[in-house]
Design a protein around this motif. Structure first.
Motif, short mmCIF file in Angstrom:
data_model
loop_
_atom_site.label_atom_id
_atom_site.label_comp_id
_atom_site.label_asym_id
_atom_site.label_seq_id
_atom_site.Cartn_x
_atom_site.Cartn_y
_atom_site.Cartn_z
N ASP A 391 -11.41 -2.91 -0.80
CA ASP A 391 -10.10 -2.27 -0.59
C ASP A 391 -9.72 -2.31 0.88
OD1 ASP A 391 -10.75 -1.66 -3.10
OD2 ASP A 391 -11.05 0.51 -2.75
N GLU A 392 -10.70 -1.89 1.71
CA GLU A 392 -10.43 -1.88 3.15
C GLU A 392 -10.11 -3.28 3.66
OE1 GLU A 392 -13.21 -0.25 1.91
OE2 GLU A 392 -13.86 1.29 3.37
N GLN A 394 -8.61 -5.60 2.25
CA GLN A 394 -7.21 -5.98 1.99
C GLN A 394 -6.32 -5.48 3.11
OE1 GLN A 394 -6.12 -5.30 -2.10
NE2 GLN A 394 -7.39 -7.13 -2.46
N ARG A 395 -6.72 -4.34 3.70
CA ARG A 395 -5.94 -3.79 4.84
C ARG A 395 -6.47 -4.32 6.17
NH1 ARG A 395 -6.83 1.55 5.43
NH2 ARG A 395 -8.39 1.73 3.78
N GLU A 396 -7.47 -5.24 6.10
CA GLU A 396 -8.10 -5.83 7.29
C GLU A 396 -8.73 -4.79 8.22
OE1 GLU A 396 -5.77 -8.90 9.10
OE2 GLU A 396 -5.75 -10.01 7.22
N GLU A 410 -12.03 4.24 10.79
CA GLU A 410 -11.63 2.89 10.38
C GLU A 410 -11.28 2.08 11.61
OE1 GLU A 410 -8.56 2.91 7.41
OE2 GLU A 410 -10.04 3.21 5.82
#
Ligand code: HAM
Length: 427
Positions: A391-392, A394-396, A410
């Protein structure tokens, strides 16, 4: 001939150096190289085997080492070869063979590596062990003796040892030793029956060894025996005073021990040993031993060259050090914890980027659960964990967790390397 090959065990008295001890030894070696650099010593590496005659001609035919402890075999060219029991003989052989004195009148050498002695093994005494040794060639003055003694104490302190005792003695030289030896024999002869079996046997060829025999009855006798200092010739007495004065100037504390006789024949004048009273050393508490050997280079075919040195046993050093073993053997500063195979693969370039910055990184390839990977990170004792989830990604971003404070944040993937660099610098 006994054949133990079926049992698939290491050779008796030899041992496997496994983590975490292998890591501790490496750290010891790293510190050793650094301290030696400060004293201006350069490393030499000589072969672990030499022709047998080198050792009989240097250490001495009548010593325990040559008489009963060497690993000697005949090679395919029918030459007698011996696995080196110590490093001085090989260093001197190399010094003479390469005519080092022609290039430089003074050489300060050190070496580090395995040595082999078929001894009765026990804690701190093995049949393969490591020595860190130094040899100074070309300086006859007492300053060199004091320098190597200051170095041996400095090394031990740099390794973290505290309860140390430096014992020093002088054995005289070719001029005054025969008279001392005769005096000692005259003292011991009427008391010969009182000596232990070993000393009675070696009395004829090596009476000085009686002085450092560990048996109580020999010790008692040796306390009354004449001491070498009393018999020193003018040159040896002046040298001895020079050594003691330099040691005082260097602020190196020492204990004069008139019974300190070393188990190798090549010594003249100064001998010394560094003893540790800490750790789990038990009876094998001599960390290092050495002395002057002004006759050896000439004896092995080189030009007359004064020399002095010592060797330190690294296994004994490790035993003397306080126990601070990491729970698990890994040097990883950062552990990646990945959730699922795509995340593992995506983490690979991040791992490489950190490694190329010199950061030690570990990553699991077995598809373990996040929980198991976290457990491993705990055991490794790393400073930072990087959590990578699909998931992370995907948000790079990835999650960076500081183990010391159990805090996490993060971080964008593009900033990861710089962020971790910063964290490691402040941790
Ligand atoms: P050494 O006293 O025979 O001297 O050995 C030096 C050190 O090596 C000892 O103090 C001990 O720490 C370690 N050592 C010796 N034998 C064993 C063993 N079986 N197991 C574990 N450690 C051991 C020499 O070797 C001389 N070459 C020193 C020297 C250099 N003298 C002048 N230059």
């Amino acid at each position: 001939m006994k054949d133990d090959s079926e049992r698939l065990q290491s050779v008796k008295g030899m041992y496997d150096l496994l983590p975490p001890d292998s890591l501790r030894l490496r750290e010891v070696e790293r510190i050793g190289h650094e301290v030696l650099r400060r004293y201006g010593y350069v490393e030499v590496r000589t072969p672990v085997v030499e022709y047998t005659t080198l050792f009989s001609r240097s250490i001495g035919d009548a010593t325990d080492i040559v008489e009963k402890e060497m690993y000697t075999f005949t090679d395919r060219d029918e030459r007698s070869i011996t696995m080196r029991p110590e490093g001085t003989a090989g260093a001197v052989r190399a010094y003479v063979e390469h005519a080092i004195h022609k290039a430089d009148p003074v050489s300060r050498w050190y070496y580090l590596g395995p040595m082999f002695r078929h001894e009765r093994w026990q804690r701190g005494r093995y049949r393969q062990f490591h020595q860190l040794g130094v040899e100074v060639f070309g300086v006859a003055d007492p300053g060199a003796d004091a320098e190597v003694m200051a170095l041996v104490v400095d090394l031990a302190r740099a390794f973290g040892l505290e309860e140390l005792e430096l014992k020093v003695n002088t054995l005289g030289c070719a001029e005054c030793r025969p008279a001392y030896r005769a005096g000692l024999v005259a003292f011991l002869e009427p008391r010969r029956e009182l000596l232990c079996e070993d000393c009675q046997r070696r009395f004829g060829h090596n009476p000085l060894r009686v002085l450092d025999c560990k048996q109580e009855r020999c010790r008692a006798l040796s306390l009354e025996a004449p001491s070498p200092v009393e018999h020193a010739c003018e040159g040896c007495a002046a040298h001895w005073q020079g050594v003691l004065a330099d040691l005082r100037a260097l602020e190196v504390a020492c204990e004069v021990d008139a019974r300190l006789v070393r188990g190798l024949d090549y010594y003249s004048r100064t001998t010394f040993e560094l003893v540790s009273h800490g750790g789990q050393l038990g009876s094998q508490n001599t960390l290092a031993g050495g002395g002057r050997y002004d006759g050896l280079v000439g004896q092995l075919g080189g030009p007359p060259t004064p020399a002095v040195g010592f060797a330190m046993g690294l296994e004994r050093l490790l035993l003397a050090l306080p126990e601070d073993r990491p729970a698990l053997a890994s040097l990883a500063q950062v552990v990646f914890v990945t959730r699922g195979e795509p995340a593992r693969r995506a983490a690979l370039p991040m791992v490489q980027a950190l490694r190329s910055r010199g950061i030690a990184v570990e990553l699991d390839h077995r598809g373990m659960s996040v929980k198991s990977q976290m457990k491993r990170a705990d055991r490794v004792g790393c400073s930072v964990v990087v959590l990578v989830g699909e998931d992370e990604l995907q948000r790079e971003v990835v999650t960076v967790r500081r183990m010391a404070t159990s805090t996490q944040e993060e971080v964008p993937v593009v900033e990861l390397a710089a962020r971790i660099d910063g964290l490691l610098r402040t941790s």
